[in-house]
Design a protein around this motif. Sequence first.
Motif, PDB file in Angstrom:
ATOM      1  N   ALA A 131     -10.125 -62.137 -39.851  1.00 22.06           N
ATOM      2  CA  ALA A 131      -9.152 -62.690 -38.910  1.00 22.06           C
ATOM      3  C   ALA A 131      -7.718 -62.574 -39.402  1.00 22.06           C
ATOM      4  O   ALA A 131      -6.777 -62.699 -38.614  1.00 22.06           O
ATOM      5  N   SER A 132      -7.526 -62.318 -40.703  1.00 27.14           N
ATOM      6  CA  SER A 132      -6.172 -62.269 -41.266  1.00 27.14           C
ATOM      7  C   SER A 132      -5.466 -60.939 -41.039  1.00 27.14           C
ATOM      8  O   SER A 132      -4.264 -60.821 -41.293  1.00 27.14           O
ATOM      9  N   ILE A 133      -6.164 -59.938 -40.511  1.00 21.94           N
ATOM     10  CA  ILE A 133      -5.581 -58.602 -40.407  1.00 21.94           C
ATOM     11  C   ILE A 133      -4.416 -58.550 -39.427  1.00 21.94           C
ATOM     12  O   ILE A 133      -3.424 -57.844 -39.642  1.00 21.94           O
ATOM     13  N   ASP A 134      -4.474 -59.323 -38.339  1.00 15.66           N
ATOM     14  CA  ASP A 134      -3.392 -59.274 -37.352  1.00 15.66           C
ATOM     15  C   ASP A 134      -2.074 -59.751 -37.944  1.00 15.66           C
ATOM     16  O   ASP A 134      -1.026 -59.144 -37.726  1.00 15.66           O
ATOM     17  N   ASP A 135      -2.125 -60.837 -38.708  1.00 14.71           N
ATOM     18  CA  ASP A 135      -0.908 -61.341 -39.349  1.00 14.71           C
ATOM     19  C   ASP A 135      -0.401 -60.359 -40.405  1.00 14.71           C
ATOM     20  O   ASP A 135       0.810 -60.174 -40.555  1.00 14.71           O
ATOM     21  N   ILE A 136      -1.319 -59.730 -41.123  1.00 13.86           N
ATOM     22  CA  ILE A 136      -0.924 -58.782 -42.174  1.00 13.86           C
ATOM     23  C   ILE A 136      -0.198 -57.587 -41.569  1.00 13.86           C
ATOM     24  O   ILE A 136       0.872 -57.180 -42.043  1.00 13.86           O
ATOM     25  N   LEU A 137      -0.764 -57.017 -40.512  1.00 13.52           N
ATOM     26  CA  LEU A 137      -0.144 -55.841 -39.918  1.00 13.52           C
ATOM     27  C   LEU A 137       1.142 -56.187 -39.185  1.00 13.52           C
ATOM     28  O   LEU A 137       2.051 -55.361 -39.093  1.00 13.52           O
ATOM     29  N   GLU A 138       1.237 -57.399 -38.666  1.00 16.28           N
ATOM     30  CA  GLU A 138       2.494 -57.832 -38.066  1.00 16.28           C
ATOM     31  C   GLU A 138       3.582 -57.929 -39.132  1.00 16.28           C
ATOM     32  O   GLU A 138       4.735 -57.552 -38.913  1.00 16.28           O
ATOM     33  N   GLU A 139       3.210 -58.407 -40.316  1.00 20.90           N
ATOM     34  CA  GLU A 139       4.175 -58.469 -41.425  1.00 20.90           C
ATOM     35  C   GLU A 139       4.568 -57.055 -41.854  1.00 20.90           C
ATOM     36  O   GLU A 139       5.732 -56.787 -42.166  1.00 20.90           O
ATOM     37  N   GLU A 140       3.597 -56.148 -41.861  1.00 19.15           N
ATOM     38  CA  GLU A 140       3.909 -54.759 -42.202  1.00 19.15           C
ATOM     39  C   GLU A 140       4.922 -54.164 -41.233  1.00 19.15           C
ATOM     40  O   GLU A 140       5.761 -53.344 -41.627  1.00 19.15           O
ATOM     41  N   GLU A 141       4.834 -54.557 -39.965  1.00 19.82           N
ATOM     42  CA  GLU A 141       5.768 -54.023 -38.981  1.00 19.82           C
ATOM     43  C   GLU A 141       7.210 -54.394 -39.316  1.00 19.82           C
ATOM     44  O   GLU A 141       8.138 -53.650 -39.019  1.00 19.82           O
ATOM     45  N   HIS A 142       7.413 -55.551 -39.932  1.00 15.69           N
ATOM     46  CA  HIS A 142       8.764 -55.938 -40.322  1.00 15.69           C
ATOM     47  C   HIS A 142       9.305 -54.987 -41.393  1.00 15.69           C
ATOM     48  O   HIS A 142      10.475 -54.613 -41.370  1.00 15.69           O
ATOM     49  N   TYR A 143       8.443 -54.610 -42.342  1.00 14.22           N
ATOM     50  CA  TYR A 143       8.879 -53.636 -43.344  1.00 14.22           C
ATOM     51  C   TYR A 143       9.112 -52.270 -42.704  1.00 14.22           C
ATOM     52  O   TYR A 143      10.046 -51.553 -43.075  1.00 14.22           O
ATOM     53  N   ALA A 144       8.264 -51.930 -41.747  1.00 17.27           N
ATOM     54  CA  ALA A 144       8.458 -50.652 -41.043  1.00 17.27           C
ATOM     55  C   ALA A 144       9.784 -50.655 -40.289  1.00 17.27           C
ATOM     56  O   ALA A 144      10.472 -49.631 -40.222  1.00 17.27           O
ATOM     57  N   ASP A 145      10.162 -51.803 -39.735  1.00 17.16           N
ATOM     58  CA  ASP A 145      11.440 -51.894 -39.022  1.00 17.16           C
ATOM     59  C   ASP A 145      12.616 -51.638 -39.954  1.00 17.16           C
ATOM     60  O   ASP A 145      13.641 -51.076 -39.543  1.00 17.16           O
ATOM     61  N   GLN A 146      12.513 -52.056 -41.212  1.00 14.20           N
ATOM     62  CA  GLN A 146      13.584 -51.784 -42.173  1.00 14.20           C
ATOM     63  C   GLN A 146      13.703 -50.287 -42.438  1.00 14.20           C
ATOM     64  O   GLN A 146      14.811 -49.749 -42.583  1.00 14.20           O
ATOM     65  N   LEU A 147      12.558 -49.601 -42.495  1.00 15.02           N
ATOM     66  CA  LEU A 147      12.607 -48.147 -42.658  1.00 15.02           C
ATOM     67  C   LEU A 147      13.153 -47.475 -41.403  1.00 15.02           C
ATOM     68  O   LEU A 147      13.909 -46.502 -41.475  1.00 15.02           O
ATOM     69  N   LYS A 148      12.772 -47.996 -40.235  1.00 10.84           N
ATOM     70  CA  LYS A 148      13.274 -47.424 -38.982  1.00 10.84           C
ATOM     71  C   LYS A 148      14.787 -47.544 -38.891  1.00 10.84           C
ATOM     72  O   LYS A 148      15.456 -46.669 -38.335  1.00 10.84           O
ATOM     73  N   GLU A 149      15.339 -48.634 -39.434  1.00 11.10           N
ATOM     74  CA  GLU A 149      16.789 -48.789 -39.399  1.00 11.10           C
ATOM     75  C   GLU A 149      17.459 -47.605 -40.077  1.00 11.10           C
ATOM     76  O   GLU A 149      18.439 -47.048 -39.567  1.00 11.10           O
TER      77      GLU A 149
END
Length: 459
Positions: free
Chosen positions: A297-315
Amino acid sequence: MRRVAAPPAVHCLSSADSSVQVIMADSGSSEEVAVIGNTDITSTESENNLINTMVERGSALLRKMEISVAEAEKRTGKNTVNMQETYTVYLIEVRPAETVPDGGTPAAPDTLWRRYSEFELLRTYLLVTYPYVIVPPLPEKRAEFVWHKLSADNLDPDFVERRRVGLENFLLRVASHPVLSNDEIFFLFLTEEKGWREAVLETGFQDKVDSRLKSLNATFRVKNPDKRFTALKQYSDELNTVISQLLRVRARVADRLYGVYKVHGNYGRVFSEWSAIEKEMGDGLQSAGHHMDTYAASIDDILEEEEHYADQLKEYLYYTDAVRSVCKKHELMQYELEMACQDLAYKKQQKEELVSGTVRVFSLKGMTSKLFGQESPEQRESRLAALDENIQEGEEAVLAKNSECKEFVRTAWGDIERFKEQKDRDLREALISFAIMQIGMCKKGIQVWSNAKECFNKM
């Protein structure tokens, strides 16, 4: 920020002589290398890792006010063609950055709502008004590089929330910039909800926009491009490619990771069903299944957190476009300088031919002279006077273009150095934080199986 040495002067048709090389990442610098001793991170540290820490809080504007994009709201209304549409608006809050005494009440923030299109208009204005500045990018308008369980809908709540964070980061980037933070239009964007768009249009910035065709022609027709900007443009293209590949790989890994975690959910279901038919082993199997369910059940929160790091790369993926914009503007200015020099050389050649009476190349005037005879002395003197005046105007134009180009290089290169330091620091922090998160995630996986092992041992 360390002081940057002024670049060499740009002389007419001599920028190819520049031997300065661009090194975007100072891999040989003497900066202290980050050593991660403790890989366990607290919830507070995890939250801080999601925040871009490179905003320079020492800028004049940020010393005077606190800026935030507090929330997003979905609205429905009619667009310019009188059709119903659903869109998102973002609440900007600005409050004085003053110390509140103990027990005191902080000042209420000034608030206003802005659409994403207004942020786009602001950035376009900044790009045109400050062509020598690497203007911070906006977050993506529509989701890209996403894993398959994440919605690409630009009205999806999770995507809107990440875009809200990105828009706040954009405002803080601009407010921390030594040049952009002093712009009056930017200040009006933060403080005046009505009349701001009219104020932008009154600046006439749209008349200053160079057409894409003109910029494209300049790219292919510059005879002596500046090697520094050529190298910078090439680096920007390569950085764009690398970050794009990294984001695509991360999306593929996220898909696989999602599958692995969901398999643990299957383990939990099987262990729970098995426990129902076992008497002595039932409790152990039930407990092991519970650990597996929690882990899955923890995978959704983990991948959502990963998206924040991905957003920094997208910047920084979108920052590369801003870098290329500065390079293209320099190419256009260099092209205009070369055209001014070429025009001046032609006028001087005309004068030389008129004085000497010899024509070096075929010309209509030369053919006319042969057909209808030479000019009278008065006509010749009149032409010489007109040429002298044209040559003087041409020399003044070359001096003005040369001076403009030199000033552009000086200011642009100073901002490029500032951007390089920002980029290196940002990406290093983001990648280290991402690595810490991955290590913590793996430790949780080990802990789950260690707990399951203990459950099996007790059976």
